[in-house]
Scaffold this active site. Structure first.
Site, short mmCIF file in Angstrom:
data_model
loop_
_atom_site.label_atom_id
_atom_site.label_comp_id
_atom_site.label_asym_id
_atom_site.label_seq_id
_atom_site.Cartn_x
_atom_site.Cartn_y
_atom_site.Cartn_z
N LYS A 107 73.92 23.25 -4.58
CA LYS A 107 73.35 22.05 -3.97
C LYS A 107 74.44 21.29 -3.21
O LYS A 107 75.53 21.04 -3.73
CB LYS A 107 72.74 21.14 -5.04
N ASP A 138 72.27 24.87 -0.38
CA ASP A 138 70.95 24.26 -0.19
C ASP A 138 71.13 22.76 0.02
O ASP A 138 71.56 22.04 -0.88
CB ASP A 138 70.07 24.53 -1.42
N GLU A 164 70.34 27.02 3.23
CA GLU A 164 68.92 26.73 2.99
C GLU A 164 68.56 25.31 3.39
O GLU A 164 69.21 24.35 2.95
CB GLU A 164 68.59 26.95 1.51
N ASP A 190 62.86 26.22 3.38
CA ASP A 190 62.17 25.99 2.10
C ASP A 190 61.11 24.91 2.29
O ASP A 190 59.92 25.18 2.40
CB ASP A 190 63.17 25.59 1.02
N LYS A 214 57.84 29.51 -3.05
CA LYS A 214 57.65 29.09 -4.44
C LYS A 214 56.16 29.17 -4.78
O LYS A 214 55.31 28.72 -4.00
CB LYS A 214 58.18 27.66 -4.63
#
Length: 326
Positions: A107, A138, A164, A190, A214
């Site tokens: 992250k 991400d 991401e 995403d 997801k």
């Protein structure tokens, strides 16, 4: 057919899972678990999501509990370690919870932090994993185009697998992808897929090299598979910070993809201090088998009466939305 609300509530258990480290602004992850003819499923849209968005998560849970899923193409799924926006000194501690994982998703762009913090974190991961480890970052759409270009350039020395959702919008992603093409670092989408009214817009715009998908946010395994097929891009299956029950649905999705070229973000059970079932990675992989929650864990992790009522009221509202669309 959507099952009745009574059928859902009859087996519903509302749980609150403590986390080892704050992640995505969450210290405790709440979820509703219920059992259908095919087994247990999870309904856990984040608390800030409105009922319209949350209803898609409920549709996914119902599909998983009431319908047979597509036949799996593989028995185990390789997964990545997930590293929250921790200080560099804590990287080794977090990595140690992800047994055998050869890839780390990190992250970055955390509010209140600087690019220097991201660089230090990624450097610590590269040092811990060695040259053969894979690192992806991400940003959850936290940078504008200029910031993202600068950050990717600063992180490129650590041999990124991909970046991401570095920017929030599809046009920004497309512009950034054009700017960083010379570095050879792919761009993954995403939020531009799972939170978009049109999840295929990012592919049509040429704004991403791969999709992060997801199961819950996209309405279930079948709908996610259809999006990937139509987009024509490689896909990485990831968790929505699910419990062990929800992770099983993500594993079912990953197991059903025709191609699976990247480690998946389905090892996030290691972020929890306790769970309804042990879904942590072993040897860098997770099983595609369905999960039945442990009865003692359901009792131990039961949410408060107030939170249970909040979730059941939310379940009722989302169920009404699905019933209207039948």
């Amino acid at each position: 057919m959507t099952p009745t609300l009574a059928e859902l509530v009859d087996t519903a258990r509302v749980v609150a899972l403590p986390m080892n480290t704050r992640f995505r602004g969450v210290d405790t992850r709440e979820a509703v678990l219920f059992e259908g003819p095919q087994g247990w499923a999870e309904f856990s849209p984040f608390t800030e999501y409105d009922d319209g968005e949350a209803a898609t998560w409920l549709a996914a849970a119902i599909d998983f509990a009431w319908r047979l899923q597509p036949a799996p193409r593989r028995e185990r799924i390789p997964v990545n370690a997930t590293i929250p926006a921790v200080e560099a000194s804590r990287v080794a501690e977090v990595l140690a919870r992800f047994d055998g994982c050869r890839t780390a998703k990190v992250k970055v762009a955390e509010r209140g932090q600087r690019l220097a913090d991201d660089v230090a974190r990624v450097r610590a991961i590269r040092e811990a994993m060695g040259p053969e480890g894979r690192i992806r970052v991400d940003a959850n759409g936290g940078w504008n185009v200029d910031e993202a270009e600068h950050a990717i350039h600063a992180l490129a020395e650590f041999d990124l697998e991909y970046a991401e959702q570095p920017c929030a919008s599809v046009p920004e992603l497309a512009e950034l992808r054009r700017r960083v093409a010379y570095m050879g670092i792919p761009i993954a989408a995403d939020e531009s897929v799972r939170k978009a009214a049109d999840p295929l817009a990012v592919a049509r715009a040429g704004a991403a090299d791969l999709l992060v998908i997801k199961a819950q946010p996209l309405g279930g395994v079948r709908r996610a598979l259809a999006i990937v097929a139509e987009a024509g891009l490689p896909a990485v299956v990831s968790s929505a910070l699910d419990t062990g029950v929800g992770l099983a649905q993500g594993a079912a999705l990953a197991a059903s993809l025709p191609e699976l070229d990247h480690d998946c973000g389905l090892g996030t059970a290691s972020l929890f201090a306790d769970d309804v079932a042990d879904a942590r990675p072993a040897g860098g992989t997770v099983s595609v088998a369905r999960v039945t929650p442990d009865a003692a864990a359901l009792d131990r992790l039961a949410a408060s009466a107030e939170r249970r009522q909040w979730w059941l009221e939310r379940l009722e509202r989302c169920h009404a939305l699905l019933a209207e669309s039948d």
